[in-house]
Structures are given as C-alpha cells and as structure tokens.
Design an enzyme around this catalytic site. Sequence first.
Site, PDB file in Angstrom:
ATOM      1  N   GLN A   1       0.831  -1.208   0.000  1.00 49.71           N
ATOM      2  CA  GLN A   1       0.000   0.000   0.000  1.00 49.71           C
ATOM      3  C   GLN A   1       0.864   1.257   0.000  1.00 49.71           C
ATOM      4  O   GLN A   1       1.908   1.298   0.653  1.00 49.71           O
ATOM      5  CB  GLN A   1      -0.884   0.011   1.237  1.00 49.71           C
ATOM      6  CG  GLN A   1      -1.992  -1.026   1.183  1.00 49.71           C
ATOM      7  CD  GLN A   1      -2.711  -1.113   2.509  1.00 49.71           C
ATOM      8  OE1 GLN A   1      -3.170  -0.098   3.018  1.00 49.71           O
ATOM      9  NE2 GLN A   1      -2.797  -2.304   3.043  1.00 49.71           N
TER      10      GLN A   1
HETATM   11  N1  LIG Z   1      -6.732 -14.585  -9.917  1.00 48.87           N
HETATM   12  C1  LIG Z   1      -5.655 -14.516  -9.122  1.00 48.87           C
HETATM   13  N2  LIG Z   1      -5.775 -13.893  -7.940  1.00 48.87           N
HETATM   14  C2  LIG Z   1      -4.676 -13.826  -7.149  1.00 48.87           C
HETATM   15  C3  LIG Z   1      -3.438 -14.356  -7.567  1.00 48.87           C
HETATM   16  N3  LIG Z   1      -2.553 -14.099  -6.607  1.00 48.87           N
HETATM   17  C4  LIG Z   1      -3.194 -13.435  -5.607  1.00 48.87           C
HETATM   18  N4  LIG Z   1      -4.483 -13.272  -5.943  1.00 48.87           N
HETATM   19  C5  LIG Z   1      -5.497 -12.558  -5.155  1.00 48.87           C
HETATM   20  O1  LIG Z   1      -5.139 -11.202  -5.042  1.00 48.87           O
HETATM   21  C6  LIG Z   1      -5.549 -10.691  -3.795  1.00 48.87           C
HETATM   22  C7  LIG Z   1      -4.415  -9.992  -3.098  1.00 48.87           C
HETATM   23  O2  LIG Z   1      -3.421 -10.889  -2.687  1.00 48.87           O
HETATM   24  P1  LIG Z   1      -2.390 -10.603  -1.535  1.00 48.87           P
HETATM   25  O3  LIG Z   1      -1.469 -11.743  -1.485  1.00 48.87           O
HETATM   26  O4  LIG Z   1      -3.058 -10.159  -0.303  1.00 48.87           O
HETATM   27  O5  LIG Z   1      -1.641  -9.352  -2.151  1.00 48.87           O
HETATM   28  P2  LIG Z   1      -0.424  -8.558  -1.491  1.00 48.87           P
HETATM   29  O6  LIG Z   1       0.488  -8.268  -2.616  1.00 48.87           O
HETATM   30  O7  LIG Z   1       0.140  -9.294  -0.349  1.00 48.87           O
HETATM   31  O8  LIG Z   1      -1.102  -7.221  -1.044  1.00 48.87           O
HETATM   32  P3  LIG Z   1      -0.641  -6.227   0.137  1.00 48.87           P
HETATM   33  O9  LIG Z   1      -0.356  -7.075   1.330  1.00 48.87           O
HETATM   34  O10 LIG Z   1      -1.768  -5.288   0.340  1.00 48.87           O
HETATM   35  O11 LIG Z   1       0.576  -5.532  -0.363  1.00 48.87           O
HETATM   36  C8  LIG Z   1      -6.101 -11.841  -2.998  1.00 48.87           C
HETATM   37  O12 LIG Z   1      -7.507 -11.775  -3.081  1.00 48.87           O
HETATM   38  C9  LIG Z   1      -5.575 -13.065  -3.747  1.00 48.87           C
HETATM   39  O13 LIG Z   1      -6.480 -14.130  -3.656  1.00 48.87           O
HETATM   40  C10 LIG Z   1      -3.363 -15.014  -8.841  1.00 48.87           C
HETATM   41  O14 LIG Z   1      -2.344 -15.502  -9.291  1.00 48.87           O
HETATM   42  N5  LIG Z   1      -4.492 -15.039  -9.577  1.00 48.87           N
END
Ligand SMILES: Nc1nc2c(ncn2[C@@H]2O[C@H](COP(=O)(O)OP(=O)(O)OP(=O)(O)O)[C@@H](O)[C@H]2O)c(=O)[nH]1
Lengths: 190, 578
Positions: free
Chosen positions: A73
């Site tokens: 974020q």
């Molecule tokens: N369709 C799809 N959705 C994904 C994939 N990888 C992650 N997501 C979705 O994307 C969303 C965010 O994933 P996170 O792992 O929380 O993302 P993050 O990068 O850690 O985000 P922050 O912690 O806010 O920085 C979740 O709802 C996951 O289910 C993917 O390869 N394909």
Amino acid sequence: MPFFDALARWLGMKKKEVNVMVVGLDNSGKTTIINHFKSPETKNHDIVPTVGFNVEKFKSKSLAFTAFDMSGQGRYRNLWEQYYKECDGIIFVIDSSDKLRMVVAKEELNLLLENPELKNRSIPILFYANKMDARDAVSSVKCSHLLELQSLSNKPWFICASNALTGEGLHEGVDWLTDQLKIVLQKKKK
Amino acid sequence: MTENSDKWLDAYHDPVASLYTFTQCLTLSDIQADGDWKLIVADLGTGTYDMKLKVYKNTTLLSEHTIIDLPTGVVTFYMDTLTPRTPAIAVASGPYIYVYKNLRPYFKFTLPPLDIHPVEEDLWNQAKTDQVNILNMRDTLEAMRQEGASLTVRSIKLLQMETNNLQNFVNLHKNTPLKKQTVITCLSTMKKSVPDDDAISCLVLGTENKSIYILDPEAFTVLATVNLPNVPVFISVNGLFDVDYRIVVSCRNGCIYTLKRGSTDVTRNMIELNSQPVGMERVNKNIYVGCMDETLHCFTSKGKKLWTVRLPASITAMEAIDYKPKSFTAVIVALSNQEVHIYKEKYLVDVLKMDDVVTGMRFGRFGREDGTLVMSTKRGGLFVKILKRTAKFEEKDKLAGPPAAQNTKLNLPKKTKLFVDQTQREREQCVAMHRTFQRDLAQLRLKVLREYVKALDSSMNPISSDPMEPLKLSAHVQGIGPTFKFSVKLQNTSLTQSSSNLLITFDYDEHLYDFRKKLIQVPILVPGLTYSFDTFIDCKTDKGLSDNVKVYVLKPGKSIPLITGVVSMPVSESIVLV
Ligand SMILES: Nc1nc2c(ncn2[C@@H]2O[C@H](COP(=O)(O)OP(=O)(O)OP(=O)(O)O)[C@@H](O)[C@H]2O)c(=O)[nH]1
Ligand SMILES: [Mg+2]
C-alpha cells in the site's frame, strides 16, 4: 554450536540462510505467493492485505529463505528501503492484470533501482508476472516490456508468469533465485 | 504526449475512446464493492443519439447501457443497507432519473409535473373536440409565449411548425393528456442521517424551473423542494439531511446561493459574479468558481471574496482535488489552450500540457489507486494520470501569483506638509491643470508636425521620402584636425530598384574648411548594400571655431536635394610644429 552447524551443513542437513524482500504494489499477490511456499502446517487460510510487513520462513531445494513480505500500500511503501541493506535477493511481484497501475509498478521499481543501497549492487531480482489466470492479464514478455526491464543491465533478473492461487510458475522462479543466491554466497566465501 | 509535469504518471491514454462527456457526467465509484473502483461515464454519444452509460473496469469497458435522452449528470449513492455494499448509479436525463443497481436498470424516477397555464390547457381541451380553429389556437399560444408565459413542450413544438403540418400534429397529440415537465440541470447526493462513507444518501437535483428537489433514496419521494431566483447549473452539497446541511448552487444569472436546512431565505450570503459561472467546486469551507471571463475566484462560505486569479484561456472543466493520504487540496482547471492548471489556494502549482482540450475531469480513486485523474477530451479521448507517490506540490513553485515581497509591509515615511499642500492644490485645480496640460500637448504636437513638414519639403532628413529614390544617408567625421576624414555612407533601401546617376556635394563655410573633393560621383547603387564615400577636409582656422557641414545627395534635373545630412564638425586641434 558452530561445529555441529558446519557438520550438518556439510551433510546437507542444515541449509544456508538467505534474506529476500518481497515487494510490489498492493493486491499484487505477494502474501499469497509466500503462503504457497510455506509448509502445510504454517499455511494461512485467509489472506488479508498486509499491514506494515511480515517476516516469513520457507525452504527451497537448497536454501532456507527468510522473506520480508512488505505491504504494497502506498502509505507503507517507504518502509521498503529500510530493509534493502540486509537482503540478498528481491522478489518483485506484478499484478499482470492491472494495466492501469503498470506505470506505478514501473515507478516503484525505478525508485528501488535508484536507491543508493541497491544502485551499485549486483543483487538478483526475480519478477513474478502474477495473476496470469486473470481475464485481461498481459503476458510476461509484455510485462517486462512495460517495466522496461531490457534496460536493467547491472543486476541479474528473471521474469516468469505465475498464478499464486494454483502455484503455477512459482517454483520456476524460486529455482532461478536459488541458483543466483548460491553464486552470491560462494563469492562471499572467497 | 507532451508532458512537462514530473508529478504525474501516464497510466492510460486512448485518444480515440469516442467519449463525448463532461465533468458532471463522469464519476468514480466502487460499484461492485471489491475495492476495484470503476469509472462511470454518461456518454452524450453524437449529441442527438447513441447516448450510453459506460462503465470501465481498469482499462476495459465492463458494461454499456443505452440512455434515451441526453444525460446531464451521473452520481452513485447507497440506497439500502444490504451487503455487499454496492452503490447504485443514478443518471439524470430530461425529467427522469434512471437508477441502476448491480449494472442493471432498477428504477426510473420522474419529476413531478408542473401546473399548466389554464388558457393553454383550455385550448388543448377544445382541440380535442375540434372546437377551435387551429390557426387561432396558434395565434393565442404565440401571444402567450410573447408575454413570457411558460408553455408545455407540445405547444412550443406547435409554434415551430409550418402551417400545413399543424393539423396533423394536433390530431396526433390531442388525445394524449397534456403534461408539463421540467428537465434536470444538475445532480448531486447528500448523506441522509450518518456521515459514514457507505451511508444511505439522498439525491439532490436542480431543475430548469428554478427549483432544487431532495429525494428520498428508498421511496423516491420528494423530501424537500426549494425555489431559487434563477436556474441552477452547478450544485455542491455537504452535511446530513436529517441533521444540518448546506447546498451551494450557482445559477445561470451569475449568482451563487446558499441553502440551509430549515431556511427559505436563499439570498442571504448571496455571491454576485461578474460573469457566468462555468464551474464550481467546494474544498473545505471555500467555494471556488470559474467564470466565463477567464477568471477563477475563491469565496468563503459566508460569501466573502478571498482572491481572484486571471487565467490564460477560457475554462473548459473544473474539479477539486482532496487527496487525503497527503492532505493535499487543490482545484484543477482545464483550459481551452489544452492545458490543465492546478491551483493550491491562489498559487499555480502545476501545469499539465495535453494534446487536446479537456472537457471533463474527475480526481479520485480509480482501480486501486487513490490519486488518479481521469480526463475526457474534446476529440473523444480518455486519459488517466496517476499522482506520483513522491510528488510534492510546493506553494509558489510556479511563477504565477504575486511575489512574496508583495506581502511584506513597506516602511512608508510620514506625509509631509508639502505633500499635503500639493495634494490639496491638485484636488482644487484639477480642471485647470488638465486643460493646461492638454493645451501644451496640442501645441507640442503641432510644432512637431510643422517641423516634420518642413523637413519633408526641404528634404532635410537623411532618409529619402521619395518613393522613386529610396535612400538612406549617414555621414560622420573622423580625426582630430586640422585634417579630418569625412565619410558618407549611402544605402539604397528599396528591395528591387537600383539608383543611379547621383551626386554628393557639400555645403560649408569656405573660410573655415576646404574639401579636397567637392563633388562625388555616385556609381549605381545596388539595393540593400551600403556604399561608403570619403573625402578629406582641411580646417583653415586655428581660432577654435567650428561649424556645421551639410551633405546633399543630388539628382541631375531636380532642383532640391534628394536627401540632406547635417554634420557638426569638431573643433580642430592646431598644427603642432615640431
Ligand atoms: N486470480 C488470481 N488472484 C490472485 C493471484 N494471486 C493473488 N491473488 C489474489 O489477489 C488478492 C491480493 O493478494 P495478496 O497476497 O493479499 O496481495 P499482497 O500483494 O500481499 O497485497 P498487500 O499485502 O496489500 O501488499 C487476494 O484476493 C488473492 O487471492 C493469482 O495468481 N491469480
Ligand atoms: Mg500482503
């Protein structure tokens, strides 16, 4: 007990430890990717947006990773640079379906590369063009083009398309990173 | 894309998105409650057909709905407490508000009909039973129109018809009941009883019949009506309907009115503008108004003017920035010279140069990015820019605005008695002083003109006034004496015509000077080149006298010289004998 450590390492029982940073915009899938590598008993079942950062541990075929799962974020992105010094490798996660924010990812990557802590280090960077399953995802080639990776010459890098939900493509990337980090560790020994 | 600002990232541009829309018809909202905010556009199509409600997810078009009439505003609002919290979209068009939920048409609200003029109603009733001559009917309606009565759309159409079509028109319409409706000019929302982000909101609309209506979001009944002195065009709402609220409306007559809960006197705190408003935004407690005369004004909520800035071109769109993560507030103004200016207070802090005139802008969250600026352009383009995380807007970092020194007080000396007396005299004698000045000025002008005519008559000036011989002369003297070098430069100033057969001669006091060459034959003068002719002069006196020497350029067959140059000779040094 250094002696036993050395012995264990020699026997291949204890793996060498490396620190990697996992960065990328919010919602790109960083936490989901790390979660995939964790052992079944430590896996998280519901993943929420990361606040600040989390430290996670997982193992690849020959290394023990300590991963700094940074929050993507906007308001936490200035935390990233605090950890550049300690890390041996970087995993940069891109949501390949978020075309609108490709420029933001590129801007953040440039800030990272320009950081004095990293600028002249030949630190390996692994890019995941994540969410390859999404309907309007762009290919990893297009992704590297949009981020202008071709002009990134002083660091070893590798990009692969991935789907963190199924795990597709994730191991390919970590295998590359493992090889790179081993080279780095060998150099350090000398 | 010409880009001169380093504060924005170019996220997306589609110069041929074929969107015809304005700020009021653009909005950003999380309509699917998934944190991925969508761009909602009411597209005016060609201006007559093809009107559409378009929803963009990221950079792709997610859905499209046809709208029957021209849209005048789009907002999203929460109309229920169901989860997931998906807001509804409201599109104002003609006398209707079309409400869409989950991207499907949900409800159509029609403004209450207006009272019809009794005479007009009578006429149409008679027409129903063919009791009235159509031509008489038309004349009566025309007379009413000229008296300023407001008529129904049907009667106005009738007045525009050719005589031979009248009968058909009346026959076609006479059996449907006559209705008079107004149209919506502007649309906004107001939270009903709690200020939460996803609280239920009322719709607030301004209409062509000079009224503001507040609608209940669940029952779609009119909760309040306020009449205004003029037609509202821009509306800005804050507060809660059930608690206290303030609606600021700018009207077509160039006035801004403030409506408060429970108060009917709209003329309190009224702001009168010098020109028609073309955009109005409210940031914190201040009202920012852009006017047709290329000015941007800022007023307090009480109606006190804080400042005015002149803009380099006319305003095409206005939008407020309220960027919470950096607590940055500003006003963005799009101009007809294809620039977009960002004002923080009265200081111009950034300029974006675009390839097209921006007609609509929204700043807010789009996709997952908070600081996004969405712009539509005149040629139908769609542009998205994202504010950089590292961007800093410094006050006064652009040259515009008064310099800082202007705000420091000068240490003025006290008024002296002389100053006071002088002021007094100027005040009392102003008429006489003005007359004297004017007379002197007239005399000066006369004298100048006389001298000029004289110079022309005697060719006394070094530039020829004869169009046949356009020449320029310059002459100067070099040396300290008693021998001087005198050089004359001649230039033919015409573009094409060469001068030939000219002579240079001198007029001088023979007791004082002796010219070694008294007459110089001038060769043909090629246009544009400067020719130089020299002669030596011996000064015959050592008494320290000097005189003027005249140079004439002559043409055989003309009695007066073409041009004359006057050179005043320096005093000669005496011969030093060694
Ligand atoms: N369709 C799809 N959705 C994904 C994939 N990888 C992650 N997501 C979705 O994307 C969303 C965010 O994933 P996170 O792992 O929380 O993302 P993050 O990068 O850690 O985000 P922050 O912690 O806010 O920085 C979740 O709802 C996951 O289910 C993917 O390869 N394909
Ligand atoms: Mg995370």
